[in-house]
Design an enzyme around this catalytic site. Structure first.
Site, short mmCIF file in Angstrom:
data_model
loop_
_atom_site.label_atom_id
_atom_site.label_comp_id
_atom_site.label_asym_id
_atom_site.label_seq_id
_atom_site.Cartn_x
_atom_site.Cartn_y
_atom_site.Cartn_z
N LYS A 177 53.90 23.78 89.60
CA LYS A 177 52.46 23.63 89.79
C LYS A 177 51.95 22.54 88.84
CE LYS A 177 48.08 24.87 88.36
NZ LYS A 177 47.67 23.48 88.48
N GLU A 252 54.68 24.79 75.35
CA GLU A 252 54.46 23.55 74.58
C GLU A 252 52.95 23.32 74.62
OE1 GLU A 252 56.73 22.02 72.97
OE2 GLU A 252 58.52 22.86 73.88
N CYS A 286 49.73 15.03 73.31
CA CYS A 286 49.85 16.20 72.44
C CYS A 286 50.27 15.74 71.05
CB CYS A 286 50.84 17.18 73.01
SG CYS A 286 52.40 16.42 73.45
N GLU A 387 41.72 20.21 68.15
CA GLU A 387 42.26 19.15 69.01
C GLU A 387 41.13 18.57 69.86
OE1 GLU A 387 44.84 20.19 72.36
OE2 GLU A 387 46.26 18.67 71.69
P1 NAD Z 1 45.46 22.92 80.41
O1 NAD Z 1 45.96 24.06 79.56
O2 NAD Z 1 44.05 22.94 80.80
O3 NAD Z 1 46.29 22.90 81.79
C1 NAD Z 1 47.70 22.86 81.80
C2 NAD Z 1 48.16 23.44 83.13
O4 NAD Z 1 47.81 24.83 83.18
C3 NAD Z 1 47.51 22.78 84.36
O5 NAD Z 1 48.46 22.70 85.39
C4 NAD Z 1 46.41 23.76 84.70
O6 NAD Z 1 46.00 23.72 86.06
C5 NAD Z 1 47.08 25.10 84.37
N1 NAD Z 1 46.13 26.18 84.11
C6 NAD Z 1 44.86 26.08 83.64
N2 NAD Z 1 44.31 27.32 83.55
C7 NAD Z 1 45.26 28.19 83.96
C8 NAD Z 1 45.29 29.61 84.07
N3 NAD Z 1 44.25 30.37 83.75
N4 NAD Z 1 46.42 30.17 84.52
C9 NAD Z 1 47.51 29.43 84.83
N5 NAD Z 1 47.53 28.08 84.76
C10 NAD Z 1 46.42 27.47 84.31
O7 NAD Z 1 45.89 21.58 79.68
P2 NAD Z 1 45.61 20.07 80.13
O8 NAD Z 1 44.16 19.79 79.95
O9 NAD Z 1 46.21 19.82 81.47
O10 NAD Z 1 46.47 19.26 79.06
C11 NAD Z 1 46.03 19.02 77.77
C12 NAD Z 1 46.66 19.97 76.78
O11 NAD Z 1 48.06 19.95 76.93
C13 NAD Z 1 46.40 19.57 75.34
O12 NAD Z 1 46.11 20.72 74.59
C14 NAD Z 1 47.72 18.97 74.90
O13 NAD Z 1 47.97 19.01 73.52
C15 NAD Z 1 48.68 19.82 75.66
N6 NAD Z 1 49.97 19.15 75.79
C16 NAD Z 1 51.02 19.62 75.04
C17 NAD Z 1 52.25 18.99 75.09
C18 NAD Z 1 53.41 19.49 74.27
O14 NAD Z 1 54.54 19.17 74.61
N7 NAD Z 1 53.19 20.23 73.21
C19 NAD Z 1 52.43 17.88 75.93
C20 NAD Z 1 51.34 17.43 76.68
C21 NAD Z 1 50.12 18.09 76.61
#
Ligand code: NAD
Length: 499
Positions: A177, A252, A286, A387
């Site tokens: 997804k 992550e 990230c 963040e």
């Molecule tokens: P997000 O948590 O909003 O979304 C990530 C994924 O989770 C998306 O596919 C989203 O649709 C899904 N999602 C959202 N709500 C959900 C729920 N209630 N249940 C299940 N799935 C759900 O994050 P984002 O805005 O897409 O990305 C930014 C974040 O990702 C930042 O915090 C960044 O630091 C982190 N990030 C971490 C790494 C790492 O390797 N540590 C790498 C890239 C990004």
């Protein structure tokens, strides 16, 4: 709109509409008038179909010899090489980062595919002598079954490949997804897998929202491991959803990464590093450098040079080769950035440059913000703790190395950190005493390669690592095997062999 291409879910080897035929538009963050495609807005029913297909496909895929599975993954890499430029351009249009960076994103998927294809002939276990005679012992990896992958938008092809390739080479099947902002890159990756010969049902793609797709996916008891990359807030929900059944969770999450610039650093080099670390991907990595901890002796020089360079960065559409920084991903992320700028000013930090949304003719249909630098930031301020995920960098003065490390560690996250110094002693001390999953010397906090473990401590991760051989541990279980060929009952720890 009628000319806009419609993209489908990929379930059991077929490109299909979502059951209730709902769709959503994928827009260009550099110009939100441009619709790149219409994608399926799926529901839990679609997720169930995908999980069922993955469950069925697992029966055969797990029995395909690993080197044969690896040959298909090798083909994935070969096809990605051919399509790299096209995919990179589509990715820039889809999520805004500049072309050089989206090429790097696709390259990372290529690197990971080649690397994991190699694992088809490794996946080594152990053999070890038994304490009993005529008894053989070994351990081997076994796949888990259906894996769920929930990914963010900032590395739309690299991050899915970090999960997909190790999962597949080990014999698992997948329901993927992607983030709602980057379904096109996900479709591109799934098409390549299909073309390379990944059998029907082994990889399934379901697009749609976190609540309608992500939640039922992570909650399904048929899913053996959820590999999630995204915010700490959603990661916690994933963890809670899996806890009652002890299903595996690989998380992550967020970061608040720091570069320490010591008084013996090459300041010009540090300026370039912090510029790339802070404003690369518009600060939406990230591992982005959102804090710079600068020794007081070089604070003035560093700040002056850094602000000058930040002001000169060319912001715009990432497809323009002159542009150095693209837009934020969407309105909500841009609002977060403006909100944090307000918070920084209210907290008493000194706004040294930027601080505003770009709204002139060139920018008004996109989500652009000026590169922003705050000076004189107190480590306890919210802009130094939370963040932001945007082009905002905080300069925090420090007295010495010990003080710098203390500030560096003073966060709920623990992804990446870095030091600029000419002293081996300082470099090794910081390497030892910073509590992060990744550490750099004389390089910014971004720039991981696929063959070392990637991940973080504290609220960034849950002890697992992506990439490298560590990724194999996420998508397999160890099985210990004892083969007794003595033809008599032998009891470990109880039978004492004395000749
Ligand atoms: P997000 O948590 O909003 O979304 C990530 C994924 O989770 C998306 O596919 C989203 O649709 C899904 N999602 C959202 N709500 C959900 C729920 N209630 N249940 C299940 N799935 C759900 O994050 P984002 O805005 O897409 O990305 C930014 C974040 O990702 C930042 O915090 C960044 O630091 C982190 N990030 C971490 C790494 C790492 O390797 N540590 C790498 C890239 C990004």
């Amino acid at each position: 709109m009628s000319d806009t291409r419609v993209f489908h879910n990929f379930i059991n080897g077929e490109w299909v509409e979502a059951k209730f035929r709902k769709t959503f538009e994928n827009k260009n963050p550099a110009d939100a008038r441009e619709v790149l495609g219409i994608f399926q807005k799926s529901d839990p029913e679609d997720v169930k179909l995908a999980i069922d297909a993955a469950k069925e496909a697992y029966k055969k895929w797990r029995l395909v010899p690993a080197p044969k599975r690896a040959e298909i993954i090798f083909k994935v890499a070969e096809i990605l090489v051919k399509k790299k430029e096209n995919f990179a351009r589509q990715m820039t249009a889809e999520m805004g980062k500049i072309l050089k960076e989206t090429r790097g994103d696709v390259q990372e998927a290529i690197d990971m595919s080649y690397y994991m294809a190699g694992e088809g002939r490794r996946q080594f276990g152990q053999t070890t002598p038994s304490e009993l005679p005529d008894k053989f012992m070994m351990s081997l990896r076994q796949p888990l079954g259906v894996c769920a992958m929930i990914t963010p938008w900032n590395f739309p092809m690299a991050i899915p490949s970090w999960k997909l390739m190790p999962a597949l080479v080990l014999g698992n099947t997948v329901v993927f997804k992607p983030a709602t902002d980057t379904p096109l890159s996900a479709v591109n990756l799934a098409r390549v897998c299909d073309e390379a010969g990944v059998p029907p049902g082994v990889l399934n793609l379901v697009t749609g929202s976190g609540s309608a797709v992500g939640t039922p996916l992570m909650s399904s008891k048929d899913v053996k491991v959820v590999s999630f990359t995204g915010s700490t807030e959603v990661g916690r929900k994933v963890s809670q959803a899996c806890a009652p059944d002890f299903r595996h969770v690989h998380l992550e999450m967020g970061g608040k990464n720091a570069i320490m610039v010591m008084d013996d650093a090459k300041v010009d080099l540090a300026v370039e590093g912090v510029l790339w670390g802070g404003f690369g991907t518009t600060g939406q990595r990230c591992t982005a450098t959102s804090r710079v901890i600068v020794h007081k002796k070089v604070l003035k020089e560093f700040t002056q040079k850094y602000v000058e360079r930040a002001k000169a960065l060319k912001v715009g559409n990432g497809l323009d080769p002159e542009v150095e920084m693209g837009p934020s991903i969407n309105q909500s992320q841009l609002d977060t950035v403006t909100e944090y700028v307000k918070i920084g000013i209210e907290e008493g930090a000194e706004l040294l440059c930027g601080g505003k949304r770009l709204e002139s003719e060139l920018y008004k249909f996109g989500f652009f913000h000026q590169p922003t630098v705050f000076g004189n930031v107190d480590p306890k301020m919210r802009i130094a703790q939370e963040e932001i995920f945007g082009p905002v960098v905080s300069i925090i003065p420090c007295d010495n190395l010990e003080h710098a490390i203390q500030i560096c560690n003073d966060t709920i996250y623990g992804l990446s950190a870095s030091i600029y110094t000419s002293s081996i002693k300082s470099a090794f001390t910081a390497m030892r005493d910073t509590y992060t999953g990744i550490f750099y010397v004389n390089a910014p906090t971004i720039g991981a390669e696929v063959h070392l473990p990637f991940g973080g401590t504290n609220h960034t991760g849950n002890g697992h690592r992506e990439a490298g051989t560590a990724a194999l541990d996420v998508f397999s279980e160890w099985k210990a095997i004892y083969i007794d060929f003595s033809e008599r009952l032998q009891k470990a720890q109880i039978d004492q062999i004395v000749e």
